[in-house]
Design an enzyme around this catalytic site. Structure first.
Site, PDB file in Angstrom:
ATOM      1  N   CYS A 169       0.842  -1.200   0.000  1.00 15.66           N
ATOM      2  CA  CYS A 169       0.000   0.000   0.000  1.00 15.66           C
ATOM      3  C   CYS A 169       0.878   1.252   0.000  1.00 15.66           C
ATOM      4  O   CYS A 169       1.751   1.395   0.846  1.00 15.66           O
ATOM      5  CB  CYS A 169      -0.900  -0.003   1.235  1.00 15.66           C
ATOM      6  SG  CYS A 169      -1.853   1.522   1.381  1.00 15.66           S
TER       7      CYS A 169
HETATM    8  N1  MHO Z   1      -7.204  -1.288   1.695  1.00 13.38           N
HETATM    9  C1  MHO Z   1      -6.102  -0.980   2.548  1.00 13.38           C
HETATM   10  C2  MHO Z   1      -4.901  -0.471   1.804  1.00 13.38           C
HETATM   11  C3  MHO Z   1      -5.102   0.797   1.050  1.00 13.38           C
HETATM   12  S1  MHO Z   1      -3.790   1.052   0.050  1.00 13.38           S
HETATM   13  C4  MHO Z   1      -4.032   2.480  -0.785  1.00 13.38           C
HETATM   14  C5  MHO Z   1      -6.566   0.034   3.566  1.00 13.38           C
HETATM   15  O1  MHO Z   1      -7.637   0.587   3.403  1.00 13.38           O
HETATM   16  O2  MHO Z   1      -5.839   0.255   4.530  1.00 13.38           O
HETATM   17  O3  MHO Z   1      -3.894  -0.004  -0.961  1.00 13.38           O
END
Ligand code: MHO
Length: 216
Positions: free
Chosen positions: A16
């Site tokens: 992420c």
């Molecule tokens: N879905 C995860 C990671 C976000 S990242 C921009 C969260 O909401 O923390 O992929």
């Protein structure tokens, strides 16, 4: 203000992109960062339709202050490059810009593999195209702090916000990254109101008294 001078660019994928936007942004010598999608073949990806692209961070840095080698060190300590990638969206990739980055990345990977006896799953390949992610993903940690977000976005356009070295640092500090001394050195460059400066110190668990001599 932090100067916007001659810089080089590094492009990394390590899960992420919100976290690395802040943790790389905190490093002295890193001028600015942005998040996007790269490393795959899908054209014009976005967060909903990402295809085979990977969440990626791009780092503009001053090579006189931080080396590509140091950025590689940060890259490998910031995520688990030995694990099988969870998905192509979160794959580990070093997307090099030139031959010297390619050589440095391959050598680093080899050295780590020899040291640990474990295979590194990071893909090392040339950067083809970097697609900038949606505005709401940029400087995500800062944007979570609504007061700070409002303070800056009423003074500047989103493009200025995105490209500001000052905002890059502020995003890092609002995420609690980096060292106290860096924050104290940079506090005046952030041009905050007293109220917001106090908030920032509080988030970083710095006693405002530590600041009275250094900060105005
Ligand atoms: N879905 C995860 C990671 C976000 S990242 C921009 C969260 O909401 O923390 O992929």
């Amino acid at each position: 203000r932090l100067a916007n001078k001659e810089f080089k660019t590094a492009t990394f994928s390590l899960g992420c992109f919100w976290g690395p936007d802040a943790s790389f942004g905190a490093l002295p010598g890193v001028i600015k960062t942005r998040v996007g999608y790269a490393g795959g073949t899908t054209t014009d990806p976005n967060y909903q339709i990402i295809g085979d692209q990977t969440e990626t961070i791009q780092i503009d840095y001053d090579p006189a202050k931080i080396s590509y080698q140091e950025l590689l060190e940060k890259f490998f300590v910031s995520h688990n490059a030995y694990a099988e990638p969870y998905s192509s969206q979160y794959a580990s990739k070093i997307l090099y810009h030139n031959q010297s980055q390619q050589k440095a990345a391959l050598a680093f990977k080899e050295k780590l593999e020899t040291k640990t006896g474990q295979e590194i799953k990071t893909e090392i390949k040339p950067l083809k195209k970097f697609y900038l992610a949606e505005n709401y993903h940029q400087k995500f940690r800062l944007q979570q702090h609504k007061e700070f977000k409002k303070y800056y976005l009423t003074q500047m356009s989103f493009n200025e916000f995105l490209n500001s070295p000052t905002i890059t640092k502020l995003n890092a500090y609002l995420a609690g990254k980096g060292k106290e001394e860096w924050l104290l050195q940079n506090l005046n460059d952030l041009a905050l109101t007293n109220h917001l400066a106090e908030q920032l110190l509080k988030i970083n668990k710095i006693d405002p008294a530590a600041c009275t001599n250094l900060c105005q």
